[in-house]
Write a protein that holds these residues in place. Structure first.
Motif, PDB file in Angstrom:
ATOM      1  N   CYS A 266       0.837  -1.202   0.000  1.00  0.00           N
ATOM      2  CA  CYS A 266       0.000   0.000   0.000  1.00  0.00           C
ATOM      3  C   CYS A 266       0.870   1.250   0.000  1.00  0.00           C
ATOM      4  O   CYS A 266       2.050   1.191   0.340  1.00  0.00           O
ATOM      5  CB  CYS A 266      -0.966  -0.027   1.190  1.00  0.00           C
ATOM      6  N   PRO A 267       0.307   2.390  -0.359  1.00  0.00           N
ATOM      7  CA  PRO A 267       1.121   3.614  -0.448  1.00  0.00           C
ATOM      8  C   PRO A 267       1.451   4.234   0.907  1.00  0.00           C
ATOM      9  O   PRO A 267       2.228   5.178   0.957  1.00  0.00           O
ATOM     10  CB  PRO A 267       0.230   4.556  -1.267  1.00  0.00           C
ATOM     11  N   THR A 268       0.880   3.683   1.961  1.00  0.00           N
ATOM     12  CA  THR A 268       0.930   4.236   3.326  1.00  0.00           C
ATOM     13  C   THR A 268       0.116   5.533   3.390  1.00  0.00           C
ATOM     14  O   THR A 268      -0.103   6.196   2.373  1.00  0.00           O
ATOM     15  CB  THR A 268       2.362   4.497   3.872  1.00  0.00           C
ATOM     16  N   CYS A 269      -0.332   5.852   4.585  1.00  0.00           N
ATOM     17  CA  CYS A 269      -1.098   7.085   4.790  1.00  0.00           C
ATOM     18  C   CYS A 269      -1.082   7.428   6.272  1.00  0.00           C
ATOM     19  O   CYS A 269      -0.318   6.817   7.036  1.00  0.00           O
ATOM     20  CB  CYS A 269      -2.536   6.920   4.275  1.00  0.00           C
ATOM     21  N   ARG A 271      -2.896   6.589   8.526  1.00  0.00           N
ATOM     22  CA  ARG A 271      -3.269   5.477   9.399  1.00  0.00           C
ATOM     23  C   ARG A 271      -2.089   4.559   9.722  1.00  0.00           C
ATOM     24  O   ARG A 271      -2.153   3.765  10.655  1.00  0.00           O
ATOM     25  CB  ARG A 271      -4.320   4.600   8.705  1.00  0.00           C
ATOM     26  N   THR A 272      -1.031   4.619   8.867  1.00  0.00           N
ATOM     27  CA  THR A 272       0.065   3.654   9.001  1.00  0.00           C
ATOM     28  C   THR A 272       0.799   3.867  10.321  1.00  0.00           C
ATOM     29  O   THR A 272       1.196   4.995  10.630  1.00  0.00           O
ATOM     30  CB  THR A 272       1.067   3.831   7.840  1.00  0.00           C
ATOM     31  N   MET A 299       1.026  -4.570   3.712  1.00  0.00           N
ATOM     32  CA  MET A 299      -0.059  -3.593   3.854  1.00  0.00           C
ATOM     33  C   MET A 299       0.012  -2.892   5.204  1.00  0.00           C
ATOM     34  O   MET A 299       0.341  -3.489   6.225  1.00  0.00           O
ATOM     35  CB  MET A 299      -1.404  -4.300   3.708  1.00  0.00           C
ATOM     36  N   GLY A 300      -0.365  -1.613   5.177  1.00  0.00           N
ATOM     37  CA  GLY A 300      -0.135  -0.758   6.337  1.00  0.00           C
ATOM     38  C   GLY A 300      -1.164  -0.819   7.439  1.00  0.00           C
ATOM     39  O   GLY A 300      -0.873  -0.409   8.561  1.00  0.00           O
ATOM     40  N   CYS A 301      -2.381  -1.283   7.173  1.00  0.00           N
ATOM     41  CA  CYS A 301      -3.375  -1.282   8.253  1.00  0.00           C
ATOM     42  C   CYS A 301      -4.510  -2.240   7.941  1.00  0.00           C
ATOM     43  O   CYS A 301      -4.489  -2.952   6.946  1.00  0.00           O
ATOM     44  CB  CYS A 301      -3.897   0.135   8.503  1.00  0.00           C
ATOM     45  N   VAL A 303      -7.539  -1.571   7.057  1.00  0.00           N
ATOM     46  CA  VAL A 303      -8.574  -1.142   6.120  1.00  0.00           C
ATOM     47  C   VAL A 303      -8.624  -2.098   4.920  1.00  0.00           C
ATOM     48  O   VAL A 303      -9.633  -2.727   4.646  1.00  0.00           O
ATOM     49  CB  VAL A 303      -8.343   0.313   5.653  1.00  0.00           C
ATOM     50  N   ASN A 304      -7.492  -2.199   4.204  1.00  0.00           N
ATOM     51  CA  ASN A 304      -7.420  -3.123   3.067  1.00  0.00           C
ATOM     52  C   ASN A 304      -6.451  -4.267   3.316  1.00  0.00           C
ATOM     53  O   ASN A 304      -6.348  -5.179   2.493  1.00  0.00           O
ATOM     54  CB  ASN A 304      -6.974  -2.377   1.803  1.00  0.00           C
TER      55      ASN A 304
HETATM   56 FE1  SF4 Z   1      -3.505   3.682   4.554  1.00  0.00          FE
HETATM   57 FE2  SF4 Z   1      -4.249   1.301   5.429  1.00  0.00          FE
HETATM   58 FE3  SF4 Z   1      -4.662   1.942   2.855  1.00  0.00          FE
HETATM   59 FE4  SF4 Z   1      -2.204   1.485   3.720  1.00  0.00          FE
HETATM   60  S1  SF4 Z   1      -3.885  -0.005   3.650  1.00  0.00           S
HETATM   61  S2  SF4 Z   1      -2.854   3.209   2.483  1.00  0.00           S
HETATM   62  S3  SF4 Z   1      -2.265   2.276   5.776  1.00  0.00           S
HETATM   63  S4  SF4 Z   1      -5.604   2.897   4.651  1.00  0.00           S
END
Ligand code: SF4
Length: 358
Positions: A266-269, A271-272, A299-301, A303-304
């Motif tokens: 994931c691109p990170t955001c 939430r990471t 994956m960072g969180c 959500v997905n």
């Molecule tokens: Fe942000 Fe989570 Fe999506 Fe990664 S998977 S970009 S951390 S919402």
């Protein structure tokens, strides 16, 4: 998947281009061809990276001599001689063992010269690529269309293929390249319904590593998703090894070829809550040697993360300073941030060794 145009099959050495054959990857050396040792080393490095056809310029008598010498040293790696202006260089390269001759009809000269090349190629049963380029389009076609246009490129290719056909030569591959993507698309859309010769595709002079990779993949992918293209070259102002890497990534992303792991990260955001970017980069680097089609999610969180990780052979969905490890859709255990890269690489190696990919 994509409705691929039906092209005839033409060979370059032992590699078949067109028909149902896989879309192949080409690149070109940037050493002086007269520097035999340097050129041989680069050809071998390109082949080791996955380049399936290598093109070498033959622009001087010294280069022609070098070409003959390196031909003997590189085994059966398919070798294309790139010829501009001097048809005698084409004849020399054919006699030295070229598997294909690329000629640029805009600068090769009279029909007699083209005939001499066709006759020599016919005697050795090797193919010719008619390689039209927007930078060297014939003047009458520039005048006829008030400038360099896609139509002009297509007409040049059609005209020069017909010339070869007049000489009873039809072992032909065609390319029509411009640095302008819409112009390239127009040329192919005009040419493709009229002839079934396989197409070598690329965006010429696409630029430096980053922007050139994007421009090349935008143009080449646009053609491939229209079913047009049988062999590709990504053209970069960079080490040619990068052209091969980019072509492999592009063909794999389009699901046309498989060369190795696919990483879904994931691109990170905001939430990471782990430092995900270096982890993804480290894993990518450490599994670069793997040629098996394993899928990996980083994956960072939540959500997905769980959704993507469950669809892959192996994956993590990170949380605060830690993550959940998934294997074949099942939760395995919780792992800390510091062990993520090591655990992923270790698990990837185990799955690859077992041969049990999804
Ligand atoms: Fe942000 Fe989570 Fe999506 Fe990664 S998977 S970009 S951390 S919402």
């Amino acid at each position: 998947m994509y409705n691929r145009r039906k092209s005839r099959v033409v060979k370059i050495g032992e590699v078949a281009i067109g028909g149902e054959h896989p879309i192949t990857i080409e690149s070109m050396t940037n050493t002086k061809t007269a520097d035999v040792e340097g050129t041989v080393a680069q050809i071998k490095a390109l082949a080791a990276e996955g380049c399936e056809i290598v093109r070498v310029t033959v622009n001087t008598p010294d280069a022609a001599e070098g070409f003959a010498a390196l031909r003997r040293k590189i085994g059966n790696i398919p070798l294309v001689a790139d010829i501009h202006f001097d048809y005698k260089m084409a004849i020399a390269a054919i006699e030295a063992g070229a598997d294909n001759i690329r000629i640029n009809p805009g600068n090769i000269g009279s029909a007699d010269r083209v005939r001499a090349i066709a006759d020599a190629a016919g005697r050795r049963s090797i193919s010719i690529r008619v390689g039209v380029n927007s930078g060297s389009l014939e003047q009458d076609l520039i005048d006829a269309h008030s400038g360099v246009t896609g139509r002009g490129l297509a007409e040049s290719a059609l005209r020069n293929v017909r010339l070869l056909e007049q000489f009873d030569f039809d072992n032909i591959i065609v390319s029509m390249k411009a640095s302008n993507i819409p112009m390239t698309l127009e040329a192919h859309e005009i040419f493709a319904p009229q002839m079934d010769y396989p197409l070598h595709i690329g965006i010429t002079e696409a630029g430096t590593l980053y922007s050139g990779t994007i421009k090349s993949t935008a143009g080449i992918s646009s053609l491939l998703t229209r079913g047009l293209g049988d062999t590709v070259r990504i053209s970069l102002t960079a080490d040619p090894i990068e052209e091969v890497r980019a072509a492999k990534e592009m063909l794999q992303a389009l699901r046309l070829r498989t060369f190795g792991p696919e990483i879904i990260s994931c691109p990170t955001c905001g939430r990471t809550e782990v430092d995900l970017i270096p982890i993804a980069n480290e894993v990518r680097q450490r599994i670069r040697h793997i040629a098996s089609p394993i899928s990996v999610a980083i994956m960072g969180c939540v959500v997905n993360g769980p959704g993507e990780a469950k669809e892959c052979d192996i994956g993590i969905a990170a949380g605060k300073g830690a993550g959940i490890l998934f294997k074949k859709g099942e939760i395995v255990r919780k792992i800390s941030e510091v062990e993520m890269a090591d655990v992923l690489v270790c698990e990837i190696e185990k799955i690859v060794e077992s041969g049990n990919m999804l």
